[in-house]
Design an enzyme around this catalytic site. Structure first.
Site, PDB file in Angstrom:
ATOM      1  N   CYS A   2      -6.287  22.425 -36.798  1.00  0.00           N
ATOM      2  CA  CYS A   2      -6.204  23.177 -38.053  1.00  0.00           C
ATOM      3  C   CYS A   2      -6.811  24.572 -37.917  1.00  0.00           C
ATOM      4  O   CYS A   2      -7.749  24.775 -37.148  1.00  0.00           O
ATOM      5  CB  CYS A   2      -6.951  22.447 -39.153  1.00  0.00           C
ATOM      6  N   ARG A  27      -2.921  27.402 -32.416  1.00  0.00           N
ATOM      7  CA  ARG A  27      -3.801  26.238 -32.377  1.00  0.00           C
ATOM      8  C   ARG A  27      -3.036  24.931 -32.571  1.00  0.00           C
ATOM      9  O   ARG A  27      -3.551  23.866 -32.253  1.00  0.00           O
ATOM     10  CB  ARG A  27      -4.876  26.354 -33.473  1.00  0.00           C
ATOM     11  N   TRP A  75      -3.071  20.356 -39.001  1.00  0.00           N
ATOM     12  CA  TRP A  75      -2.592  19.469 -37.945  1.00  0.00           C
ATOM     13  C   TRP A  75      -2.950  18.068 -38.428  1.00  0.00           C
ATOM     14  O   TRP A  75      -4.124  17.723 -38.523  1.00  0.00           O
ATOM     15  CB  TRP A  75      -3.291  19.805 -36.633  1.00  0.00           C
ATOM     16  N   ASN A 101     -11.046  21.753 -41.587  1.00  0.00           N
ATOM     17  CA  ASN A 101     -10.632  21.447 -40.217  1.00  0.00           C
ATOM     18  C   ASN A 101     -11.573  20.352 -39.725  1.00  0.00           C
ATOM     19  O   ASN A 101     -12.784  20.518 -39.790  1.00  0.00           O
ATOM     20  CB  ASN A 101     -10.779  22.733 -39.381  1.00  0.00           C
ATOM     21  N   GLY A 102     -11.026  19.220 -39.290  1.00  0.00           N
ATOM     22  CA  GLY A 102     -11.889  18.138 -38.797  1.00  0.00           C
ATOM     23  C   GLY A 102     -11.541  16.815 -39.456  1.00  0.00           C
ATOM     24  O   GLY A 102     -10.451  16.666 -40.023  1.00  0.00           O
ATOM     25  N   GLU A 490      -1.055  18.216 -12.687  1.00  0.00           N
ATOM     26  CA  GLU A 490      -1.003  19.359 -13.600  1.00  0.00           C
ATOM     27  C   GLU A 490       0.444  19.851 -13.783  1.00  0.00           C
ATOM     28  O   GLU A 490       0.855  20.197 -14.895  1.00  0.00           O
ATOM     29  CB  GLU A 490      -1.910  20.484 -13.069  1.00  0.00           C
ATOM     30  N   LYS A 494       2.338  19.999 -17.393  1.00  0.00           N
ATOM     31  CA  LYS A 494       2.962  21.210 -17.942  1.00  0.00           C
ATOM     32  C   LYS A 494       4.368  20.897 -18.412  1.00  0.00           C
ATOM     33  O   LYS A 494       4.769  21.286 -19.495  1.00  0.00           O
ATOM     34  CB  LYS A 494       3.042  22.339 -16.897  1.00  0.00           C
ATOM     35  N   GLU A 497       4.450  18.549 -21.590  1.00  0.00           N
ATOM     36  CA  GLU A 497       3.938  19.185 -22.808  1.00  0.00           C
ATOM     37  C   GLU A 497       4.963  20.077 -23.485  1.00  0.00           C
ATOM     38  O   GLU A 497       5.094  20.050 -24.695  1.00  0.00           O
ATOM     39  CB  GLU A 497       2.768  20.120 -22.456  1.00  0.00           C
ATOM     40  N   HIS A 513       3.760   2.372  -3.818  1.00  0.00           N
ATOM     41  CA  HIS A 513       3.120   1.278  -4.559  1.00  0.00           C
ATOM     42  C   HIS A 513       3.658   1.154  -5.980  1.00  0.00           C
ATOM     43  O   HIS A 513       2.981   0.609  -6.843  1.00  0.00           O
ATOM     44  CB  HIS A 513       1.599   1.485  -4.564  1.00  0.00           C
ATOM     45  N   LYS A 612      -4.007  23.598 -29.628  1.00  0.00           N
ATOM     46  CA  LYS A 612      -4.655  24.345 -28.549  1.00  0.00           C
ATOM     47  C   LYS A 612      -6.085  23.872 -28.339  1.00  0.00           C
ATOM     48  O   LYS A 612      -6.513  23.666 -27.225  1.00  0.00           O
ATOM     49  CB  LYS A 612      -4.631  25.849 -28.865  1.00  0.00           C
TER      50      LYS A 612
HETATM   51  O1  M6R Z   1      -9.937  23.497 -24.272  1.00  0.00           O
HETATM   52  P1  M6R Z   1      -9.993  22.387 -23.243  1.00  0.00           P
HETATM   53  O2  M6R Z   1      -9.842  22.877 -21.872  1.00  0.00           O
HETATM   54  O3  M6R Z   1     -11.198  21.516 -23.423  1.00  0.00           O
HETATM   55  O4  M6R Z   1      -8.732  21.493 -23.578  1.00  0.00           O
HETATM   56  C1  M6R Z   1      -8.481  20.302 -22.908  1.00  0.00           C
HETATM   57  C2  M6R Z   1      -7.069  19.844 -23.137  1.00  0.00           C
HETATM   58  O5  M6R Z   1      -6.853  19.597 -24.502  1.00  0.00           O
HETATM   59  C3  M6R Z   1      -6.061  20.869 -22.649  1.00  0.00           C
HETATM   60  O6  M6R Z   1      -6.249  21.183 -21.309  1.00  0.00           O
HETATM   61  C4  M6R Z   1      -4.628  20.348 -22.844  1.00  0.00           C
HETATM   62  O7  M6R Z   1      -4.365  19.294 -21.989  1.00  0.00           O
HETATM   63  C5  M6R Z   1      -3.659  21.512 -22.673  1.00  0.00           C
HETATM   64  N1  M6R Z   1      -2.666  21.493 -23.691  1.00  0.00           N
HETATM   65  C6  M6R Z   1      -3.034  21.536 -21.331  1.00  0.00           C
HETATM   66  O8  M6R Z   1      -2.022  22.456 -21.195  1.00  0.00           O
END
Ligand code: M6R
Length: 617
Positions: A2, A27, A75, A101-102, A490, A494, A497, A513, A612
């Site tokens: 949020c 965000r 959110w 927010n929270g 990673e 990417k 996501e 495996h 974010k």
């Molecule tokens: O702000 P942070 O690095 O603590 O965030 C951790 C994850 O939420 C963040 O890396 C998330 O996986 C991203 N969307 C990756 O692209």
């Protein structure tokens, strides 16, 4: 997650709030709302499921009507994304508006209590409970003032929150509070701004107060900013900070998406992360955070790295680096698991938290636990003055600049850069890394930004061509060994996501495996196969894939023959020592994910359901 924007001053509050909400879109959110204090001080609320532009469509009539207001991007946590569940929420008497927010964890108990007193609720949210709790305290004791009622209410709730509240009978006054979720107050000339981060007000002022945990503030043009502790109303002297953020940093600068801009910023962000730290001519790495506590690291039983998502992948590579070069045992943990599994932590442990945002709720909670149990805690954060940066004993900023795209790119390579510096510094200090090797490694590290630049220009078009072939793919496998196993994880993250294609990362040897069962002519497999790093083993893995007709996209070193001859698509990267190859190999994988997502028409910068900074657990 949020986003909150608030304003009191002389400008059009509608414009400030709407533009501020646009800045906070990165965000992640699913609905948006605004409330303004109209000319007769009546609260005018508009809110809707959807994007800020949907909100603009239903709220244009409010333009130019007020100098005080606030807005919110939601959110969803409690209740589906809907108009009713969107913020702001009003109290039953319609006089108090609140954005939040929270998560209020005990909202159900409070809701039951308020319902018994005759309160009714329009939404399924925890937020509506809080705004009515404020009304409840004001009704109960008409003598108490508005900020006191907010404080009483906040003392009754537990969970995490950043809130901003307006009251119709107290025009021009904004009451804010925070516990667990960030909130910044921008101090202008005869105007005040409130926001989840400084981006909504960066062009209006360079002065801001970051509200501390457990503090609240009453803000008005008449009385300025009055900060108090929520628990006992003690007065706090505001600490005004100068913002380093600039408008250019948070604009797209000609790129179609922030993510693409951030991918292309990597030569600079990696360089900025090393600047002032890596001095090759003097043969030193200067890192005060490490140096001031070097004995803590040297004598540590082990280092525990805690993080989430991409930062956790960086942590895995950190484990390889620190164990190889400093020979200190390292464990890498998901923050969300660590915090709930009663881990054994002693004062001989060093805990490193990695977080781009510095606000991730799980990472924050895990750190607090480690601190309580006596560990020395070190932070690697990108956002300066973020909550995690402030609770650690020491730390290093990555200095990658603001990362707006939800999918982390430049923050990841900056995290790898810091971890590399830490590993080399500790290794040199404790004698595990001899001078000659140290000198050769740091010279190579210094050249990494140049290599990333080469990779960007050599693979930008190529990855677009390759991406076109996989727009309809439904699954992907990413494989790598050694340092490039986390790079494979990673790469897969990417892709999933931003393109919503299912993707899995695996250590290449694990293929046999289980995942090998998935391989047929429809399965694309990205394999990271640099010369240095178990190349012969990878060659066998590629043979096994080709024997099952899998489609291989191979990331190899320039001039590679063996893997390239078998692969369907080849992406060449320059040769480096193995420890640097995840930085180099990640770049084309970011581009590949980006272009597949773009060709699928996905919203790359704000992928569905993602936020974010994940400020709730
Ligand atoms: O702000 P942070 O690095 O603590 O965030 C951790 C994850 O939420 C963040 O890396 C998330 O996986 C991203 N969307 C990756 O692209």
């Amino acid at each position: 997650m949020c986003g909150i924007v608030g304003y009191t001053g002389f400008q059009d509050a509608y414009e400030i709030v709407i533009n501020g909400l646009r800045r906070l879109e990165y965000r992640g959110y699913d609905s948006a709302g605004i409330v303004l204090e109209g000319s007769d001080n009546k609260l005018e609320v508009e809110k809707t499921k959807g994007k800020v532009e949907d909100l603009v469509n239903i709220s244009k009539q409010l333009k130019g009507t007020a100098n005080v207001g606030m807005g919110h991007t939601r959110w969803a946590t409690h209740g589906v994304p809907s108009d009713r569940n969107s913020h702001p929420h009003l109290s039953n008497n319609g006089k108090i508006a609140l954005v939040h927010n929270g998560i209020i964890e005990n909202y159900d108990t409070i809701k039951t209590m308020l319902s018994e007193k005759g309160f009714t609720f329009q939404s399924e949210t925890d937020t509506e409970v809080l705004v009515n709790l404020i009304q409840y305290f004001m009704d109960l004791n008409p003598e108490i003032d508005f900020p006191t009622a907010v404080r009483y209410a906040l003392n009754e709730v537990y969970g995490a929150y950043a809130i901003t509240v307006l009251h119709e009978d107290h025009p021009g006054v904004l009451v804010v509070g925070r516990l667990g979720s960030p909130l910044a107050i921008g101090i202008g000339e005869k105007e005040y701004f409130i926001a989840s981060d400084a981006s909504p007000f960066v062009e209006f002022t360079k002065e801001a107060i970051y509200l501390e945990e457990g503090h609240m503030a009453t803000i008005s043009l008449e009385n300025g900013v009055d900060i108090r502790t929520i628990n006992d109303n003690s007065k706090i002297e505001p600490e005004i900070q100068e913002l380093k953020l600039s408008l250019e940093q948070i604009e797209k600068g000609g790129y179609e998406h922030f993510m693409l801009k951030e991918i292309f910023e990597q030569p600079k962000s990696i360089h900025d992360t090393m600047r002032g730290r890596l001095i090759v001519e003097e043969g030193v790495i200067k890192m005060a955070g490490i140096w001031d506590h070097v004995e803590k690291f040297k004598n540590a039983n082990r280092i525990i790295i805690i993080a989430c998502g991409t930062s956790w992948h960086a942590g895995l590579i950190g484990e390889y680096l620190i164990e190889e070069y400093a020979r200190i045992p390292v464990e890498v943990e998901y923050a969300s698991e660590f915090r709930y599994r009663n881990p054994i932590i002693t004062d001989k442990d060093v805990v490193i938290a990695i977080s781009q945002s510095g606000e991730t709720a799980d990472t924050m909670a895990a750190l607090k636990l480690a601190k309580e149990r006596g560990a020395f805690i070190y932070g690697i954060c990108n956002v300066v003055d973020s909550s995690i940066a402030r609770i650690t004993d020491a730390g290093s900023y990555t200095h990658a600049g603001p990362e707006i795209g939800v999918a982390s790119t430049k923050a990841f390579t900056a995290q790898l850069t810091i971890l590399t510096l830490i590993a080399f510094k500790l290794g040199k200090h404790n004698g595990n890394l001899g001078n000659a090797e140290f000198m050769s490694l740091i010279a190579e590290l210094e050249a990494i930004p140049k290599k990333v630049e080469e990779v960007l220009s050599a693979t930008h078009e190529l990855t677009q061509d390759i991406a076109k072939n996989f727009v309809k793919a439904t699954n992907f496998l990413y494989l790598g060994r050694g340092y490039n196993y986390p790079a494979a994880l990673e790469g897969a993250l990417k892709l999933k996501e931003i393109s919503y294609i299912h993707a899995e990362g695996y250590p290449a040897a694990e293929m046999k495996h289980g995942p090998i069962a998935l391989i047929d002519e429809n399965m694309p497999i990205v394999i990271i196969a640099p010369k240095k790093g178990h190349y012969d083993k990878i060659v066998s893995n590629v043979q096994e894939i080709k024997a099952r007709k899998g489609k291989v996209i191979a990331v190899v070193n320039k001039g590679d023959r063996q893997v390239s001859e078998m692969a369907d698509y080849v992406i060449e990267i320059p040769e480096t020592s193995e420890c640097f190859s995840p930085i180099i190999a990640s770049v084309p994988l970011q581009l590949l994910a980006y272009y597949i997502a773009v060709y699928r028409g996905a919203n790359v910068d704000q992928p569905r359901n993602l936020a974010k900074s994940v400020t709730v657990e």
